[in-house]
Design an enzyme around this catalytic site. Structure first.
Site, PDB file in Angstrom:
ATOM      1  CD  GLU A  58      49.841  76.855  57.638  1.00 55.66           C
ATOM      2  OE1 GLU A  58      48.747  77.424  57.603  1.00 55.66           O
ATOM      3  OE2 GLU A  58      50.584  76.751  56.654  1.00 55.66           O
TER       4      GLU A  58
ATOM      5  CB  CYS B 153      50.014  66.539  55.878  1.00 53.82           C
ATOM      6  SG  CYS B 153      51.284  67.372  54.913  1.00 53.82           S
TER       7      CYS B 153
ATOM      8  CB  CYS C  23      61.252  75.100  52.864  1.00 58.71           C
ATOM      9  SG  CYS C  23      62.047  73.734  51.982  1.00 58.71           S
TER      10      CYS C  23
ATOM     11  N   GLY D  25      58.806  72.415  54.953  1.00 59.91           N
ATOM     12  CA  GLY D  25      60.193  72.017  55.187  1.00 59.91           C
ATOM     13  C   GLY D  25      60.640  70.821  54.396  1.00 59.91           C
ATOM     14  CD  GLU D  26      63.893  67.742  51.638  1.00 57.32           C
ATOM     15  OE1 GLU D  26      63.143  68.039  50.705  1.00 57.32           O
ATOM     16  OE2 GLU D  26      64.076  66.559  52.014  1.00 57.32           O
TER      17      GLU D  26
ATOM     18  CB  SER E  17      57.477  63.892  50.775  1.00 57.47           C
ATOM     19  OG  SER E  17      57.516  64.441  49.483  1.00 57.47           O
TER      20      SER E  17
ATOM     21  CB  SER F 275      59.116  66.486  45.407  1.00 55.60           C
ATOM     22  OG  SER F 275      58.266  66.321  46.515  1.00 55.60           O
TER      23      SER F 275
ATOM     24  CG  HIS G 120      57.790  68.247  41.236  1.00 58.45           C
ATOM     25  ND1 HIS G 120      56.726  67.408  41.460  1.00 58.45           N
ATOM     26  CD2 HIS G 120      58.105  68.747  42.453  1.00 58.45           C
ATOM     27  CE1 HIS G 120      56.422  67.393  42.740  1.00 58.45           C
ATOM     28  NE2 HIS G 120      57.245  68.195  43.361  1.00 58.45           N
TER      29      HIS G 120
ATOM     30  CG  ASN H 102      47.053  72.201  44.820  1.00 62.48           C
ATOM     31  OD1 ASN H 102      46.024  71.917  44.219  1.00 62.48           O
ATOM     32  ND2 ASN H 102      47.686  71.337  45.589  1.00 62.48           N
TER      33      ASN H 102
END
Ligand code: SAH
Length: 354
Positions: free
Chosen positions: A94, A115, A122, A169-170, A201, A224, A226, A300
């Site tokens: 996607e 994006c 992943c 994915g990474e 990212s 990322s 977090h 989200n």
């Protein structure tokens, strides 16, 4: 034995130049072929009318101009749109087009952000993210990364001028193909998006961050994060066991040293997990040491996961703790939440039904 033709977008300029030379063609053919591919964007070799017939023949024997096939498109023209593509082996990816948002970037903004995905699935298994739920399948080729831009531009008639590698994915786990794709995306003879308008990212692959620091383009880097301590980060990001915070921060200061460029911390706010005021204080310290800015993202909803976003007042409290500590911080309002196109919501629900 005949092999499958290779997608032409998968071939670097150098590789193409090598073929052109082996075929005994003059060197300027490389430039002409790339013009047809990235500037005029033809869909058949027959349209490459300034090339000789035998060269066109050769190209079509070795290469293909086929792109991933659109399976589903969600959203409307003026809002965030999500595209589901089927790759040549049936795998799905996607990508999300986010049109200019005056609210985010100012009235005069003409920013169209794409994006893109860097892998099918992943392997990193972040506990809040939809993309890892079905595990890892494979890396995308450089051509499959480039094709996401070409195909969304064709479908929408809109030029992408800003890109974030924040889809499935990474990206740093697929660094070779990623950098090969970025070469074309950034090149004036390719797609021509400036390096400062490309953001990679990562969940925090420390060695690859150092590798990225060695390459010359001024691509932007987002982490990322977090969690501001190992205990919090480890609970939601298994990658932290491999690359604990100290190691990640060390890689980032190395990056910062080499690139002289501002890093962004992305920080999802998850209720009761990482939204305590102490985390905000520690996050502010990390950001301050690195001169990083912080992007707060309220969690989200992901179907099947039970995390919640904190209340708005809790989100604001977290933000103001950062601001009081002098950190450049924003609280993001997500786009595309309703079509599962927001951060962390990319997954292949359709895969079974297609
Ligand atoms: N693997 C890379 C690229 C994916 S980026 C990385 O981790 O950075 C996807 C971004 O969306 C990351 O910042 C990720 O942490 C964030 N994200 C994932 N799940 C989310 C969720 N449920 N809500 C909000 N953001 C989420």
């Amino acid at each position: 034995m005949r092999t499958e033709p290779l997608p032409l977008t998968n071939v670097s300029r150098e590789e193409l130049a090598g073929m052109v030379q082996v075929w005994g063609e003059p060197a300027f053919r490389t430039k002409q072929i790339l013009q047809w591919l990235y500037e005029k964007r033809v869909s058949s070799f027959d349209e490459m009318t300034n090339l000789g017939l035998s060269l066109r023949q050769r190209l079509s024997e070795h290469f293909s101009l086929a792109r991933p096939e659109l399976v589903k498109r969600q959203g409307s023209k003026d809002t965030t749109q999500k595209f589901l593509f089927r790759l040549h082996d049936g795998r799905m990816i996607e990508c999300v087009l986010i049109p200019a948002s005056p609210a985010l970037y100012g009235e005069a903004s003409d920013r169209h952000t794409l994006c893109v995905s860097s892998q099918v699935g992943c392997a990193y298994d972040c506990k809040f993210c939809a993309s890892g739920l079905a595990g890892f399948t494979r890396n995308l080729t450089s051509g499959e990364i480039i094709d996401q831009v070409l195909e969304t531009e064709r479908l929408t008639g809109q030029r992408v001028n800003n890109m974030v590698f924040m889809g499935m994915g990474e990206p740093l786990a697929n660094l070779t193909n990623l950098l090969k794709a970025i070469d074309v995306i950034n090149a004036p003879w390719g797609i021509g998006i400036g390096a400062r308008r490309l953001t990679i990212s990562t969940s925090g692959l420390a060695p690859q961050i150092k590798k990225l620091a060695e390459q010359p383009l001024q691509i932007r880097l987002a982490i990322s994060l977090h969690g501001a301590t190992d205990a919090v980060r480890e609970r939601i990001m298994p990658v932290n066991r491999k690359y604990p915070l100290a190691r990640l921060l060390e890689a980032l200061s190395y990056y910062r040293e080499r690139k002289k460029q501002r890093i962004t911390f992305e920080y999802i706010l998850i209720e009761g997990v990482n939204d305590a005021v102490e985390q905000a204080h520690l996050l502010a310290q990390h950001a301050d040491r690195l001169g990083a800015k912080v992007n707060l993202i309220p969690y989200n909803t992901v179907e099947g996961l039970t995390w919640k976003r904190p209340t708005e007042s809790q989100q604001e409290a977290f933000l103001s703790t950062l601001k009081r500590a002098g950190v450049a911080a924003t609280l993001r309002r997500e786009k595309g939440h309703d079509i599962d196109a927001a951060c962390g919501q990319l997954r292949l629900k359709e895969e079974q039904s297609v």
